[in-house]
Design an enzyme around this catalytic site. Sequence first.
Site, short mmCIF file in Angstrom:
data_model
loop_
_atom_site.label_atom_id
_atom_site.label_comp_id
_atom_site.label_asym_id
_atom_site.label_seq_id
_atom_site.Cartn_x
_atom_site.Cartn_y
_atom_site.Cartn_z
N ARG A 1 0.84 -1.20 0.00
CA ARG A 1 0.00 0.00 0.00
C ARG A 1 0.87 1.24 0.00
O ARG A 1 2.07 1.14 0.14
CB ARG A 1 -0.96 -0.01 1.19
N CYS B 1 2.94 8.55 -5.41
CA CYS B 1 3.71 9.74 -5.07
C CYS B 1 2.77 10.94 -4.94
O CYS B 1 1.93 11.16 -5.81
CB CYS B 1 4.73 9.99 -6.17
N ASN C 1 -5.36 7.46 4.24
CA ASN C 1 -5.15 6.70 5.47
C ASN C 1 -3.69 6.77 5.88
O ASN C 1 -2.81 6.35 5.11
CB ASN C 1 -5.53 5.23 5.26
N GLU C 2 -3.42 7.29 7.05
CA GLU C 2 -2.05 7.30 7.61
C GLU C 2 -1.00 7.73 6.58
O GLU C 2 -0.15 6.93 6.18
CB GLU C 2 -1.70 5.92 8.18
N CYS D 1 9.65 10.77 -0.99
CA CYS D 1 9.84 10.04 -2.24
C CYS D 1 10.94 10.74 -3.02
O CYS D 1 11.19 11.93 -2.83
CB CYS D 1 8.51 10.04 -2.99
N GLU E 1 -8.29 4.85 15.18
CA GLU E 1 -8.03 3.41 15.28
C GLU E 1 -7.53 3.13 16.69
O GLU E 1 -6.42 3.52 17.05
CB GLU E 1 -6.97 2.93 14.26
N TRP F 1 1.84 -5.87 13.91
CA TRP F 1 3.04 -5.22 13.39
C TRP F 1 4.22 -5.06 14.34
O TRP F 1 5.33 -4.86 13.87
CB TRP F 1 2.69 -3.88 12.74
N GLN G 1 -3.71 -10.28 8.83
CA GLN G 1 -4.45 -11.39 9.43
C GLN G 1 -4.15 -11.53 10.91
O GLN G 1 -5.00 -12.00 11.67
CB GLN G 1 -4.10 -12.70 8.71
N TYR G 2 -2.93 -11.13 11.31
CA TYR G 2 -2.59 -11.27 12.72
C TYR G 2 -2.97 -10.01 13.52
O TYR G 2 -2.45 -9.80 14.61
CB TYR G 2 -1.10 -11.61 12.89
ZN LIG Z 1 7.79 11.15 -5.96
#
Ligand SMILES: [Zn+2]
Lengths: 645, 645, 645
Positions: free
Chosen positions: B80, B84, B118-119, B128, B287, B295, B336-337
Amino acid sequence: MAEVGVEYVRMGEFAWAQLEPERGAFRFDWLETVLDLIDDHGLNAVLCTPTATPPRWLVDDHPSILQEEADGTTREFGSRRHYCFNSEAYRLETRRIVDALADRFADHPSVAGWQVDNEFGCHGTLRCYCDDCADAFSDWLAERYEDPDELNEAWGTDFWSQRYDSFDAVLPPRHTAADHHPGQLLDYYRFSSDSAVSYNELQADRLRAANDEWFVTHNFMGHYEALDAYDVSESLEFASWDSYPTGFAQELDDPSSDELVAGNPDQIGFNHDLYRSAGDGPFWVMEQQPGDINWPPYSPQPAEGSVRLWAHHAVGHGADNVVYFRWRRCLEGQEQYHSGLLERDDSPGRGHDEAGAAASELSTLPTDGAVDADVALLHDYENLWATGIQPNSPDFDYFDHQRTYYEALRSHGVDVDVVHPSTDLSEYSAVVAPTLYLVDDELAERLEAYVAAGGQLCVSIRSGVKDRANKLLESRPPGPFAELVGATVEEHESRHPSQAQSVTYEGETHAYHTWNERLDASEATVIGEYDAGEPAGYPAIVRNEVGAGAVTYCGVWPSDDLARRLVADLLDRAETPRLDEPLPSTVRVSSRGDAAWVVNFGSEPVSVTAPGAADRLLGDETVGAFDCAVVDAPGTALSIDTGSR
Amino acid sequence: MAEVGVEYVRMGEFAWAQLEPERGAFRFDWLETVLDLIDDHGLNAVLCTPTATPPRWLVDDHPSILQEEADGTTREFGSRRHYCFNSEAYRLETRRIVDALADRFADHPSVAGWQVDNEFGCHGTLRCYCDDCADAFSDWLAERYEDPDELNEAWGTDFWSQRYDSFDAVLPPRHTAADHHPGQLLDYYRFSSDSAVSYNELQADRLRAANDEWFVTHNFMGHYEALDAYDVSESLEFASWDSYPTGFAQELDDPSSDELVAGNPDQIGFNHDLYRSAGDGPFWVMEQQPGDINWPPYSPQPAEGSVRLWAHHAVGHGADNVVYFRWRRCLEGQEQYHSGLLERDDSPGRGHDEAGAAASELSTLPTDGAVDADVALLHDYENLWATGIQPNSPDFDYFDHQRTYYEALRSHGVDVDVVHPSTDLSEYSAVVAPTLYLVDDELAERLEAYVAAGGQLCVSIRSGVKDRANKLLESRPPGPFAELVGATVEEHESRHPSQAQSVTYEGETHAYHTWNERLDASEATVIGEYDAGEPAGYPAIVRNEVGAGAVTYCGVWPSDDLARRLVADLLDRAETPRLDEPLPSTVRVSSRGDAAWVVNFGSEPVSVTAPGAADRLLGDETVGAFDCAVVDAPGTALSIDTGSR
Amino acid sequence: MAEVGVEYVRMGEFAWAQLEPERGAFRFDWLETVLDLIDDHGLNAVLCTPTATPPRWLVDDHPSILQEEADGTTREFGSRRHYCFNSEAYRLETRRIVDALADRFADHPSVAGWQVDNEFGCHGTLRCYCDDCADAFSDWLAERYEDPDELNEAWGTDFWSQRYDSFDAVLPPRHTAADHHPGQLLDYYRFSSDSAVSYNELQADRLRAANDEWFVTHNFMGHYEALDAYDVSESLEFASWDSYPTGFAQELDDPSSDELVAGNPDQIGFNHDLYRSAGDGPFWVMEQQPGDINWPPYSPQPAEGSVRLWAHHAVGHGADNVVYFRWRRCLEGQEQYHSGLLERDDSPGRGHDEAGAAASELSTLPTDGAVDADVALLHDYENLWATGIQPNSPDFDYFDHQRTYYEALRSHGVDVDVVHPSTDLSEYSAVVAPTLYLVDDELAERLEAYVAAGGQLCVSIRSGVKDRANKLLESRPPGPFAELVGATVEEHESRHPSQAQSVTYEGETHAYHTWNERLDASEATVIGEYDAGEPAGYPAIVRNEVGAGAVTYCGVWPSDDLARRLVADLLDRAETPRLDEPLPSTVRVSSRGDAAWVVNFGSEPVSVTAPGAADRLLGDETVGAFDCAVVDAPGTALSIDTGSR
Ligand SMILES: [Zn+2]
Ligand SMILES: [Mg+2]
Ligand SMILES: [Mg+2]
Ligand SMILES: [Mg+2]
Ligand SMILES: [Zn+2]
Ligand SMILES: [Zn+2]
């Protein structure tokens, strides 16, 4: 060579540039000369296809055969294993050189068989991320799934908008910002293994077409993870593997001084037992360490006696042949610090004399008996891959977890088959199944049938968690095994090392580590309970009687002590003979035919008492440091005394 | 959901592929169906724009939208956040999908507002290095500086011949042999943050254009460094953030067993207080961790009670809503975890019941009062970035240093606003300013005015060091604050951990770490002195009376004890109410309106004595392990007894 | 500057963008103004060619001049040292700017000489993997080997089918799956060093062509590994180097608190002695640390006195000049945290006053005497490279091993020349040769002649192992030295740190580490024996009398104690004067001309007793913390008492 007991000479595994210094200009005469010499001395040759090292000119002709890293960096010419299994160009070149060699030596009397390539996947080369692999992966997926929507359904690509409209749109798991999709990763691992499998098969087929009396084998590596040895072995007469005990020992946490100089017998034995199963019969050690070696961090000298010890250990586990790597230290190239049986000046090293002693002893011992294990340990590369994709703890390692149970079994003197879960289990009195992670109903039914028919089964943490596509099952673990086990997992956790971790089992407190599961024992009997930290009071270990057998579910990664206790109980319920007292980790016994090999990987002597009439075939009552003995009796009938230990 | 007290359902944050499986083929019906259902049950929806996960077909249409690493490696499709912020192509696509969603649901009664994306920046994607970013950076520089010579002057490009003739010649800080220029890096960090800010604004504007009664928010991350939350929040109605206490705890050095299962209240509280300021009012937890998560390195189960505790803690810090992530464990994909309130089989987990209990309790408590902090802690992302660029010690971390003072303040029971230095400080009785690194005269004048008017200020190490372009000031630190502080820094050093490090303060010896400054106290009173190692005898801490107030300058990174002492003195001089005895690190109190929340993040009970008439709104005198209480009294009026500790 | 004793001002090492802000538009006037000013004050200038930092416009004109990593990543513009030595384009640009500068200042009276470029190889830039390097490497190989088959023979390319048909087919050692060929690597290291050597020569030639009275030097780095300083120095009048004692100290294992603030005298002294040999006479310290510095992990302040101490230490080792870097802290760019003699506000720092004191003292001391060492330590970059290519242990480091013997020598108060093995040894009474790894018969003959003529030689582990192409010799080590040593190595091993490691020498037990060799002492006398672990009982250290001299072979990496014992015996046999008692590691003495410098790098005072008539030229009997003294007597004639230590 003949003097030291050599029977088989392995040759040519990296010799392409000498065999074909420029395209089409084959130079096989030197090899024929050597083969003639081998024949003259009554020895046999194992020839190797030289495909692990395509020469410079071939790479110049086809730069696309080079592998690529996940970030796109090319793995250049300059070392070895630089070719991609999925390069069509390289498959054509492979066919060309293999055919040429096979044709030339099809009738040579000294050639007994072939080793295909060399150590598939060494140096992390089993998985490649190049464009050829991208194309082949798409084809592989198209073969596996009817259409892209089936793949989307199987993997679960709704998550993070990963949906694919075509198989071509799916790439290898190249560099991404965050984790890859676990469905994609698992299939890429399968695909990568299958790529090597089909590459091996291509070579095996060509070799057999030239001479169908040749055997074909491949030399696998020790506890290698990325390649499914069961699958590869389907094209082989037998499996062989390369055993480097002092190198493997340095991969252990905190190796002992004995392990540093002789290795750990179970680390080696696990591989013997795995490759024996993979090849479905006697295996070979194709490269046996002959002295100090170049590739581990440190290079201590093996203990005196250990080269001989390793040969006996292998044969005791069912090896048909032990071939040393190498005959003589090589003065050039990357492996100069790898010893040979001969030193650089052609003088014999210690390994030479020990290899000779082993050969001479083994020629008098009964080595044609089969290993006939009562116990199976279920091992599946796909479970290894899937738990490696989502270990959920830095401390979880499939192989380590398997070895906890393997060591426990071996400490009781029983022989073990390390087998794939699809194996027919009916002949085993007891089965240990650590982390049966990816499952389906068919497997559940087979295990139920095994237990119902009287089998004793032990299942461990992280079993029954996922479907074959690496998606969570909708039901709580152990999923389709829940009825068999008589319990479900209410909550699991991966514990931080600083958290308290212990359980009681049969009145005693035992440590566990890494993982726990709070069980809901609907039907089963609770036989172990948490007694520390947040899970205190929850069931940790349960047993369920099913038909004529029973299943034990252990919801923690047990300490070695606890594992030995659990396994002892399992064996006793299965009425499987075992030693009265568990062995120390340096001493092992294995049975082959009617004889038992006792090996001492420690620096302290042990004494071995045999049943009254049993012949001592090698050695006597005291087995010294790094020594071994062979007795004409079942291993579990011996009594082994380690003195004060 | 309604039963468990859910009021808001957040949806759609990664659903682009389901909403638009192929270009232009919008599939919004399923979402409308869900929204209708939500409406039927009297609940509200927070919709999310799905831009964090552009689908495969979109990436195929515009491969250039992918981000690149500093070494040029592409961040590929497969996880995800692969787009850019500076891709014009992606901004057009963003506008297209946001407009389509906003138009479709503009009149739906259940949609209360939106979460943008999201985040931002998760997985290190805020910065980037692609060609689009290179172009956008040049434009950004052209906007900031009149001509290249102004940039050359501002950065100081004479050093190492870094002079630029044009803005186009300036590249992102891609891979170089040695360190990048600190002026270039700081501007790249600003530019990168601004890129996300303007991307967020683009979405917020489109959403409001469709329905100006919607709120717009974004879910920030905990102690995230690369994005200026103050700047982003200028386009938001309120800020929200994602709170994972047991995950954050594993980022602490040597977390305690209580922290492993419940988190550290100040680590969480700092974020509450920061995002409350950033959004200028009540915030949301968008959240909230509902159980074990996937994670962090380890995944222990949260302590019993902690899910409820976290909800109360957030509300006590001024949260208007606490939304859990996620409702149900997801069976597919990378998370999943990650647990949900419901388990995989739809049965409720512990978190479900605790979330329900919290919701039910909070519905009876007075949660519309505002947090009214007497104390401000100055926090500036640009100081974080600049000290991160030149930490001058492996142990210097801006966030950790801020938390030393934050914990000290919280240990005295006072509420804290974590605010940008540009904030109007006149209402605060005391201000703590740790590492005011990048400065200008205007800031110095504002702080002087604050103190002269009676404010109590505490300034710490590495303040007044640099100008806004990340160049050293010509005057010694604290530069423009020197007159205010009444002292200058003669020499600073980053200490090796093995070097002796202590100071005396008010007759007692205290440890410090990481950093010291030998002060020249021209005007100020020396109140702390080095007593170990080379700096022994030099002034370490000074105080200067200025007008009606005073400023304390602390020239070391104090131990927790020393920080508590310094802060207690500061509060007392400011006549700010505080607890008589500092709290242990597991117990905290926060005040909102007339009520005080007492939270116990420890496994030992504490007893809470309230002033005579105060109502106990929740709980009673004893607050057990991982429990909380609410009292109708100011937090600093309570007396909290932790027994033997 | 003149006031503080400055004689030489170094300038311009990164000033290309100021000297030529756009192509051809030279701006040298500012530099001339400064030079005039320098001349007016009776000072001299050392000008630097600005080639370490090609400006942005030059890189835009020739992007190909940028270096590349082994994985193909470009080292971009934005820091320094981004050019490739093998870019023909850059060599032309270099010639252009050097000629312009040299022509302009050829007659300027203040210019005494030039520094070429700056710290070749800093930040790992000595080795580049770009296409220009690939071409140049092929040419270099063509020069070295008559035809590809000679290369194939020399390297041994039969191994892993590495055979090359043409020199063009050989690439730099770019990213490969496994290790590179050791023959290729060693030649690439040679080639890379030679590339910098010829680049330096190109500049030196142009400068001398403009004014043949100028000196030309280069500022080497401390214990830098990738560049052969002997080779570079052939084009230099003298060598100079950049000394950062507190930075180097942090590269030691577990540095002491004294080392953290003053450095380790042998770590510094080794470099003094090496560069004195490389330049064949007095050397300069071109950058002496003036205070705290920016680049080590931590930045403690140097101890009071240490800046002065370092100047005396350098002069005592034969330095002609000590130049400080830098005059004033630089407010901009990457080195803002690097102090200068002046602080940012132009006020003098501690270093300023200490540098002034040293200059003033040194002006009265006899500094024109030469260092006349009795002992040589043989040091060869090619041995460093080859053992680095195959260390065979994570703990083997050539420089560390050399320093074990260097420290032992220095502890006895003797002066040491660190020289290349090709040096004429006839004037040395004793020679220590640690790890003479790559050898040939000619070297063996020279050493035999040295010993036969009465020399005392000590040879250590890993000597006589390889030929010059990095292939193992066919004979066991020490290969061609076997007759001289009177022993051969039966087996070697790199020991795991947990393995027992000790030997007896002259009746006492001493530890060793990392490496051992079991010797076969055919002719030699065994003087040390293993007494622990597997090698117990084998010879470890032997001595062989040859002609009028003797050779000691030490088959372990000795502990510091054992090294001191071995070296003391060597010196005594050579009748080389030494101190009665070894010095502690913080105190050293060095002799130059008739005077001896005693330096105290520790925080405890020592007392120095001189022979009766000796003048005390600086200081008196007690040499305090970080202080020094100069006595008109040979260093080994002093008696140094360290009290209880
Ligand atoms: Zn970029
Ligand atoms: Mg398979
Ligand atoms: Mg801003
Ligand atoms: Mg050379
Ligand atoms: Zn590939
Ligand atoms: Zn290059």
